[in-house]
Design a protein around this motif. Structure first.
Motif, PDB file in Angstrom:
ATOM      1  N   PRO A   1      62.337  18.759   9.538  1.00 56.70           N
ATOM      2  CA  PRO A   1      63.283  17.740   9.066  1.00 56.70           C
ATOM      3  C   PRO A   1      62.971  17.184   7.685  1.00 56.70           C
ATOM      4  O   PRO A   1      63.852  16.595   7.042  1.00 56.70           O
ATOM      5  CB  PRO A   1      63.200  16.651  10.144  1.00 56.70           C
ATOM      6  CG  PRO A   1      61.868  16.837  10.782  1.00 56.70           C
ATOM      7  CD  PRO A   1      61.615  18.317  10.756  1.00 56.70           C
ATOM      8  N   VAL A   2      61.744  17.337   7.196  1.00 57.02           N
ATOM      9  CA  VAL A   2      61.394  16.760   5.893  1.00 57.02           C
ATOM     10  C   VAL A   2      61.456  17.796   4.769  1.00 57.02           C
ATOM     11  O   VAL A   2      61.152  17.482   3.615  1.00 57.02           O
ATOM     12  CB  VAL A   2      59.988  16.105   5.924  1.00 57.02           C
ATOM     13  CG1 VAL A   2      59.941  15.009   6.974  1.00 57.02           C
ATOM     14  CG2 VAL A   2      58.894  17.134   6.166  1.00 57.02           C
ATOM     15  N   LYS A   3      61.850  19.038   5.095  1.00 57.66           N
ATOM     16  CA  LYS A   3      61.929  20.083   4.078  1.00 57.66           C
ATOM     17  C   LYS A   3      63.389  20.442   3.788  1.00 57.66           C
ATOM     18  O   LYS A   3      64.230  20.449   4.686  1.00 57.66           O
ATOM     19  CB  LYS A   3      61.183  21.340   4.530  1.00 57.66           C
ATOM     20  CG  LYS A   3      59.664  21.177   4.549  1.00 57.66           C
ATOM     21  CD  LYS A   3      58.993  22.508   4.843  1.00 57.66           C
ATOM     22  CE  LYS A   3      57.481  22.388   4.758  1.00 57.66           C
ATOM     23  NZ  LYS A   3      56.815  23.695   4.981  1.00 57.66           N
ATOM     24  N   THR A   4      63.659  20.754   2.532  1.00 62.58           N
ATOM     25  CA  THR A   4      64.995  21.193   2.156  1.00 62.58           C
ATOM     26  C   THR A   4      65.209  22.644   2.568  1.00 62.58           C
ATOM     27  O   THR A   4      64.268  23.365   2.931  1.00 62.58           O
ATOM     28  CB  THR A   4      65.189  21.091   0.634  1.00 62.58           C
ATOM     29  OG1 THR A   4      64.269  21.988  -0.008  1.00 62.58           O
ATOM     30  CG2 THR A   4      64.966  19.672   0.139  1.00 62.58           C
TER      31      THR A   4
ATOM     32  N   ALA B   1      63.644  28.506   2.817  1.00 68.77           N
ATOM     33  CA  ALA B   1      63.906  29.873   2.380  1.00 68.77           C
ATOM     34  C   ALA B   1      62.720  30.460   1.621  1.00 68.77           C
ATOM     35  O   ALA B   1      62.317  31.608   1.857  1.00 68.77           O
ATOM     36  CB  ALA B   1      65.161  29.904   1.509  1.00 68.77           C
ATOM     37  N   LEU B   2      62.138  29.686   0.714  1.00 65.38           N
ATOM     38  CA  LEU B   2      60.985  30.174  -0.043  1.00 65.38           C
ATOM     39  C   LEU B   2      59.790  30.398   0.878  1.00 65.38           C
ATOM     40  O   LEU B   2      59.029  31.363   0.702  1.00 65.38           O
ATOM     41  CB  LEU B   2      60.630  29.184  -1.153  1.00 65.38           C
ATOM     42  CG  LEU B   2      61.651  29.085  -2.294  1.00 65.38           C
ATOM     43  CD1 LEU B   2      61.274  27.963  -3.258  1.00 65.38           C
ATOM     44  CD2 LEU B   2      61.773  30.416  -3.041  1.00 65.38           C
ATOM     45  N   GLU B   3      59.619  29.534   1.857  1.00 67.09           N
ATOM     46  CA  GLU B   3      58.529  29.695   2.817  1.00 67.09           C
ATOM     47  C   GLU B   3      58.710  30.988   3.617  1.00 67.09           C
ATOM     48  O   GLU B   3      57.744  31.722   3.881  1.00 67.09           O
ATOM     49  CB  GLU B   3      58.495  28.489   3.753  1.00 67.09           C
ATOM     50  CG  GLU B   3      57.353  28.478   4.744  1.00 67.09           C
ATOM     51  CD  GLU B   3      57.351  27.198   5.575  1.00 67.09           C
ATOM     52  OE1 GLU B   3      56.433  26.394   5.409  1.00 67.09           O
ATOM     53  OE2 GLU B   3      58.293  27.029   6.387  1.00 67.09           O
ATOM     54  N   THR B   4      59.954  31.290   3.993  1.00 71.59           N
ATOM     55  CA  THR B   4      60.245  32.524   4.728  1.00 71.59           C
ATOM     56  C   THR B   4      59.898  33.750   3.888  1.00 71.59           C
ATOM     57  O   THR B   4      59.234  34.684   4.369  1.00 71.59           O
ATOM     58  CB  THR B   4      61.733  32.572   5.132  1.00 71.59           C
ATOM     59  OG1 THR B   4      62.014  31.482   6.019  1.00 71.59           O
ATOM     60  CG2 THR B   4      62.073  33.892   5.816  1.00 71.59           C
ATOM     61  N   LEU B   5      60.335  33.757   2.647  1.00 72.73           N
ATOM     62  CA  LEU B   5      60.047  34.890   1.767  1.00 72.73           C
ATOM     63  C   LEU B   5      58.549  35.057   1.534  1.00 72.73           C
ATOM     64  O   LEU B   5      58.039  36.176   1.505  1.00 72.73           O
ATOM     65  CB  LEU B   5      60.767  34.714   0.433  1.00 72.73           C
ATOM     66  CG  LEU B   5      62.284  34.908   0.452  1.00 72.73           C
ATOM     67  CD1 LEU B   5      62.887  34.553  -0.902  1.00 72.73           C
ATOM     68  CD2 LEU B   5      62.643  36.342   0.838  1.00 72.73           C
ATOM     69  N   THR B   6      57.849  33.946   1.383  1.00 69.29           N
ATOM     70  CA  THR B   6      56.398  34.009   1.180  1.00 69.29           C
ATOM     71  C   THR B   6      55.706  34.581   2.409  1.00 69.29           C
ATOM     72  O   THR B   6      54.800  35.422   2.300  1.00 69.29           O
ATOM     73  CB  THR B   6      55.836  32.609   0.865  1.00 69.29           C
ATOM     74  OG1 THR B   6      56.454  32.108  -0.326  1.00 69.29           O
ATOM     75  CG2 THR B   6      54.331  32.650   0.666  1.00 69.29           C
TER      76      THR B   6
ATOM     77  N   VAL C   1      73.664  23.487  -1.163  1.00 67.91           N
ATOM     78  CA  VAL C   1      73.088  23.512   0.189  1.00 67.91           C
ATOM     79  C   VAL C   1      71.568  23.644   0.136  1.00 67.91           C
ATOM     80  O   VAL C   1      70.856  23.075   0.967  1.00 67.91           O
ATOM     81  CB  VAL C   1      73.714  24.656   1.015  1.00 67.91           C
ATOM     82  CG1 VAL C   1      73.035  24.770   2.384  1.00 67.91           C
ATOM     83  CG2 VAL C   1      75.211  24.429   1.191  1.00 67.91           C
ATOM     84  N   LEU C   2      71.044  24.357  -0.857  1.00 74.38           N
ATOM     85  CA  LEU C   2      69.593  24.527  -0.960  1.00 74.38           C
ATOM     86  C   LEU C   2      68.867  23.195  -1.111  1.00 74.38           C
ATOM     87  O   LEU C   2      67.698  23.074  -0.737  1.00 74.38           O
ATOM     88  CB  LEU C   2      69.255  25.436  -2.146  1.00 74.38           C
ATOM     89  CG  LEU C   2      69.440  26.936  -1.908  1.00 74.38           C
ATOM     90  CD1 LEU C   2      69.243  27.708  -3.201  1.00 74.38           C
ATOM     91  CD2 LEU C   2      68.472  27.434  -0.836  1.00 74.38           C
ATOM     92  N   GLY C   3      69.533  22.195  -1.623  1.00 76.69           N
ATOM     93  CA  GLY C   3      68.904  20.897  -1.788  1.00 76.69           C
ATOM     94  C   GLY C   3      69.040  19.975  -0.596  1.00 76.69           C
ATOM     95  O   GLY C   3      68.515  18.850  -0.606  1.00 76.69           O
ATOM     96  N   LEU C   4      69.731  20.439   0.457  1.00 74.96           N
ATOM     97  CA  LEU C   4      69.964  19.590   1.626  1.00 74.96           C
ATOM     98  C   LEU C   4      68.819  19.668   2.629  1.00 74.96           C
ATOM     99  O   LEU C   4      68.125  20.677   2.740  1.00 74.96           O
ATOM    100  CB  LEU C   4      71.266  20.011   2.320  1.00 74.96           C
ATOM    101  CG  LEU C   4      72.561  19.899   1.506  1.00 74.96           C
ATOM    102  CD1 LEU C   4      73.746  20.368   2.347  1.00 74.96           C
ATOM    103  CD2 LEU C   4      72.784  18.480   1.006  1.00 74.96           C
ATOM    104  N   HIS C   5      68.657  18.570   3.388  1.00 75.38           N
ATOM    105  CA  HIS C   5      67.747  18.536   4.531  1.00 75.38           C
ATOM    106  C   HIS C   5      68.547  18.823   5.806  1.00 75.38           C
ATOM    107  O   HIS C   5      69.788  18.678   5.811  1.00 75.38           O
ATOM    108  CB  HIS C   5      67.065  17.172   4.628  1.00 75.38           C
ATOM    109  CG  HIS C   5      66.102  16.899   3.514  1.00 75.38           C
ATOM    110  ND1 HIS C   5      66.507  16.459   2.276  1.00 75.38           N
ATOM    111  CD2 HIS C   5      64.742  17.017   3.452  1.00 75.38           C
ATOM    112  CE1 HIS C   5      65.452  16.310   1.492  1.00 75.38           C
ATOM    113  NE2 HIS C   5      64.370  16.642   2.172  1.00 75.38           N
TER     114      HIS C   5
END
Length: 260
Positions: free
Chosen positions: A98-101, A106-111, A139-143
């Motif tokens: 809930p505290v991540k955009t 998405a970046l965490e998934t790719l990493t 949308v990328l900036g949304l929580h």
């Protein structure tokens, strides 16, 4: 054609000091380009099958037997999660921090799967657009709390596609979503599965979803697969009492609608 086989899966828990089988000797095979529906009543072991194959069982539940094979070669569960198998879960709100955009997710998934590079942002936006998320940059900036259930489910599908995994586990993907959004999401899952030639394990108790999406069906009851067949064979001539009851319950919905 790549195949993923769950072989002789056995999952147990303990009750009063005794082992209780929750999934018992289950074997199934997924092929890329085909959708296999795993159906059965609540508590039959459908979701545990998907979790057990990936080594992510809840506390107090353990995998006692079983292997996962990719083209006949045994795989470690920790190495197939996200790389060979991507997962869409039934409650999208529980799947996001809930505290991540959305960008952070998405970046965490790719990493995690080793696909992050200089073009990652463009790849993320293109994939979000592919699953029907309008204005990906916004949308990328949304929580998570700023998004509807349907948007979150689309984002979860986008994250699954970002992994480039050849197999997809979709566990009750349209639960708690209204019927209009549900229809759109089912169309989306079918489209991306066919276009990307994914092998899909569709876990559901909704025979309407099965009729709409699946190529093949395995029916579970009390931790075992009790019937297998093509969608047409299962609907035209269900052999096992559990299958017959699932089909009858599905058809009764249409009888009730016509009577109304």
């Amino acid at each position: 054609m790549p195949t993923l086989t769950i072989d002789d899966l056995g999952i147990t828990t303990q009750r009063h000091g005794r082992d209780i089988a929750l999934v018992d000797g289950l074997t199934l095979t997924l092929e890329t380009g085909r959708i296999l529906a795993l159906v059965g009543p609540s508590g039959s072991g459908k979701s545990l099958t998907a979790s057990g194959a990936q080594g992510v069982l809840p506390a107090g539940v353990s995998r006692r037997t079983g292997r996962v094979l990719l083209d006949g070669v045994e795989q470690r569960p920790s190495l197939i999660r996200g790389r060979t198998i991507a997962t869409i879960m039934q409650n999208p709100r529980s799947a996001f921090n809930p505290v991540k955009t959305m960008r952070a997710h998405a970046l965490e998934t790719l990493t995690a799967v080793g696909h992050r590079d200089a073009g990652s942002e463009d790849t993320i936006r293109d994939t979000m657009a592919e699953v029907g998320l309008d204005d990906p940059a916004r949308v990328l900036g949304l929580h998570p709390f700023e998004m509807s259930g349907g948007m979150l489910q689309r984002m979860m599908i986008a994250l699954a596609l970002l992994t480039r995994a050849p197999f997809l586990f979709a566990d009750e993907p349209t639960t708690d979503i209204d019927l209009v959004v549900q229809a759109r999401l089912l169309d989306l899952i079918e489209r991306v599965a066919r276009e990307r030639h994914l092998g899909v394990l569709l876990i559901t108790h909704d025979m309407g979803v099965v009729a709409r999406l699946a190529d093949d069906v395995h029916v579970m009851s009390a931790g075992r697969i009790v019937e297998r067949g093509s969608v047409r064979a299962i609907f035209d001539a269900p052999a096992h009492p559990v299958t017959q009851s699932l089909i009858a319950a599905h058809l009764a919905l249409y009888v009730d609608e016509e009577a109304a």
